[in-house]
Write an enzyme that holds these catalytic residues in place. Structure first.
Site, PDB file in Angstrom:
ATOM      1  N   GLU A 221      80.741  26.255  74.649  1.00  0.00           N
ATOM      2  CA  GLU A 221      79.427  26.626  75.164  1.00  0.00           C
ATOM      3  C   GLU A 221      79.005  28.039  74.803  1.00  0.00           C
ATOM      4  OE1 GLU A 221      80.157  25.994  79.284  1.00  0.00           O
ATOM      5  OE2 GLU A 221      79.751  23.831  79.189  1.00  0.00           O
ATOM      6  N   ASP A 247      85.141  27.983  60.249  1.00  0.00           N
ATOM      7  CA  ASP A 247      86.384  28.736  60.388  1.00  0.00           C
ATOM      8  C   ASP A 247      86.433  29.571  61.662  1.00  0.00           C
ATOM      9  OD1 ASP A 247      87.541  27.904  57.888  1.00  0.00           O
ATOM     10  OD2 ASP A 247      86.093  29.203  56.884  1.00  0.00           O
TER      11      ASP A 247
END
Length: 654
Positions: A221, A247
């Site tokens: 979130e 990444d």
């Protein structure tokens, strides 16, 4: 039906075969688990038949086939109505198979059992598409006998896919299969231009369900949410953590594991990456390690998902980076200064464009090319392997010692909108046709068992098929439970779930755990005499661990996940914009070291220190901007464990 195992031939294991484990049963202690991930037994010869038998097809009025299973492929030969001189789709490499299941007809009068495999072959244009192949085991008079034969094939294929040994006596029973591995999937829903969740729902979850993997999925979130989650994770409940993003999310996971008081055990938790971001460098390296052709976007995601379904962990080098303030973080990818970091950070405003942002950023960076004065010092590697390029490819000063490696129980679940499990969650798939078959494919239902075949899948008069519960629930697998209803607000994570409760937005503190940097003196102290120092005007300096800087950028083609080296690349001032562009274009093929560019330098090192002498600039670690100033780093060989799947040599039929 004449299904029978054949004699097994053994061949010597390749010396460069680095697979360290598989999706088998492992001890619950993460540290013990990592130690138990010993190399698999020597692979069978690719052409050695393991099973051979005759099957019908579904619908029942279709052709009949002879199936032969080897260690690397399923061979399919049509027998009736007319044998094919040149079989189409007659070879199914295991590298293209996500999983399999056994099915039974819903018609009480049908004594046959069915064996279904899920494949992702390449189409004519190169992209992968989902296809199923369903075969009818009908050689015996009773359903029980036919079911036993179908299950034998499904178990054997599953063992091969997961790298588990098959018994030499031909006894193939469900006891060979361990419980399904339990994966924690972390998804950044904003990754990949906001496509990460759609791709995860439409492609990743169906595929890992086909593979029989158990999972729990959490949507992150905010920044550092993944780091907070793994810091409080009960490791004993999971077999791996997989990020579905770029990444950056994996950077959070690894640093969260290393920021735990039990970091020595935590860091051995296998981690994986499924690329759904704009920067997918590690996924590019995993894709190459798996023997696949270079890929981008959805094709790269499907390749990496196939490898994840196969299982297999590989030691992963981690770079400990100490910043000017004394804070420390761990890198699995790169440290960059100059042109590369400038492009990375300045292109953030184009993130909505996906990976195109880097192309646009490169063009803008070339138009405003800067040089940076700095001092680069490094501890050379102690052995001198082969060079990354012909001897004439790089002009090196005497001090530039260039070294490279040799080639070479039931779980509780939080609300559905943020946490999705492998329990009942219908995920309809588009109706794709399997090769040579006009029927639409099954509709998937993630129920901890096999995908369910829709009622209209067969022809007129053919009863629909449903999963065989005996194979759908291997011994020791958790039974299905109900998901929590969709809730609003922050997720409520039960204490028994193995996940920590969410915390308010928190700053990422400096890592106080992790291994000591025994090769590094305090930052600012003099360096030992065996270090090499260069003071130059640099266009860029890049310290990279794996081979790829991006999904299609092979910055260190000779690098390996656990070579114990940090690969230093730099470009001095004096290079033209055209020459620099030529370098980056060649980097797509990994051929930039062979251009003979005099400004390009390279060294393999175990540790390095970078001291920017230019007052302003940008430094990044794994694509994340960090404080500007001097830094130093040391490589810790094989500190982590990366889920890579099998090496390419194991996934192809010669």
């Amino acid at each position: 039906m004449n299904g029978h195992p054949e004699a097994e031939e053994q061949q010597d294991q390749r010396p460069d075969q680095e697979l360290t484990g598989s999706w088998g049963h492992r001890p619950r202690s993460t540290l013990v688990r990592a130690k138990a991930m010993a190399p698999p037994p020597p692979p069978l010869a690719a052409s050695t038949p393991l099973l051979h038998g005759e099957f019908g097809s579904y619908p029942a009025r279709g052709p009949r086939y002879a199936l032969t299973l080897t260690s690397q492929a399923l061979h399919i030969q049509r027998l009736r109505p007319k044998p094919e001189a040149r079989p189409r789709g007659g070879l199914v490499p295991l590298a293209e198979v996500s999983g399999c299941c056994t099915l039974r007809s819903r018609s009480p009068s049908d004594s046959a059992a069915y064996f279904c495999i899920y494949t992702y072959p390449r189409g004519r244009l190169g992209g992968r598409r989902r296809a199923t192949r369903t075969f009818r085991a009908d050689g015996a008079a009773t359903y029980e006998e036919n079911r036993a034969e179908a299950q034998r094939w499904a178990i054997a294929l599953t063992c091969l896919l997961r790298g588990l040994p098959l018994p030499g006596d031909g006894e193939i029973t469900p006891d060979l299969l361990p419980r399904p591995p339990r994966l924690l999937l972390l998804v950044n829903p904003f990754g990949g231009r906001g496509l990460a969740w759609q791709w995860c729902k439409n492609y990743v979850l169906p595929m890992i369900s086909e593979a029989g993997l158990s999972f729990n999925l959490i949507q992150t979130e905010r920044q550092n949410h993944a780091r907070e989650l793994v810091q409080g994770l009960r490791l004993s409940e999971w077999d791996g953590i997989v990020t579905v993003s770029g990444d950056g999310l994996l950077f959070e996971v690894l640093n969260g594991l290393l920021d735990r008081s039990d970091w020595e055990e935590a860091v051995k938790m296998p981690v994986g990456i499924l690329p759904c971001g704009s920067g997918n460098a590690l996924a590019g390296a995993v894709n190459q390690h798996g023997g696949f052709e270079p890929a981008l976007g959805l094709d790269l995601l499907l390749n990496c998902s196939l490898l994840l379904c196969r299982g297999g962990g590989h030691p992963l080098d981690l770079l400990s980076v100490t910043l000017a303030s004394g804070s420390r973080c761990f890198s699995f990818l790169s440290v960059a200064w100059g042109f590369v970091s400038d492009v990375d950070i300045q292109s953030e405003r184009f993130r909505a464009l996906g990976s195109v942002r880097f192309t646009l950023g490169t063009m803008l960076g070339l138009a405003t090319l800067h040089t940076y004065r700095g001092r680069l010092s490094y501890l050379p590697a102690t052995v001198e392997p082969s060079s990354p390029a012909p001897a004439h490819g790089l002009l090196r000063a005497k001090s530039e010692l260039t070294l490279t490696p040799d080639p070479a129980p039931p779980m509780a679940h939080s609300p559905l909108h943020r946490s999705v499990s492998d329990l009942p969650l219908p995920l309809p798939q588009p109706a794709l046709a399997s090769p040579g078959s006009p029927e639409p494919l099954p509709i998937l239902s993630l129920n901890g068992g096999g995908p369910e075949l829709a009622g209209d899948w067969g022809g007129a008069g053919d009863a629909p098929l449903s999963p065989d519960p005996l194979l759908s629930s291997p011994p020791g697998s958790p039974k299905a439970a109900l998901l929590s209803p969709v809730a609003k607000g922050p997720p409520v994570i039960p204490p028994s779930s193995g996940l920590p409760p969410p915390t308010p937005d928190a700053r990422v503190s400096a890592s106080t755990c992790g291994p000591p940097d025994h090769l590094l003196p305090p930052l600012g102290s003099p360096l030992p005499p065996d270090w090499v120092t260069l003071e130059e005007d640099f266009v860029l300096m890049l310290a990279i661990s794996p081979s790829h800087l991006g999904a299609d950028m092979v910055a260190a083609p000779h690098a390996r996940f656990n070579d114990g080296l940090v690969h230093l690349c730099w470009v001095r001032s004096g290079i033209s914009r055209t020459a620099l562009l030529r370098l980056f274009l060649a980097m797509e093929r990994g051929s930039h070291f062979s251009l003979g560019c005099p400004q390009l330098g390279y060294a393999a090192a175990r540790a390095f220190r970078l001291e920017p002498l230019t007052p302003r600039g940008v430094l990044t670690v794994d694509g994340e901007q960090v404080e500007y100033g001097p830094l130093q780093a040391q490589m810790h060989p094989g500190l982590g464990t990366l889920l890579t799947g099998p090496p390419g040599c194991l996934g192809r039929e010669p």
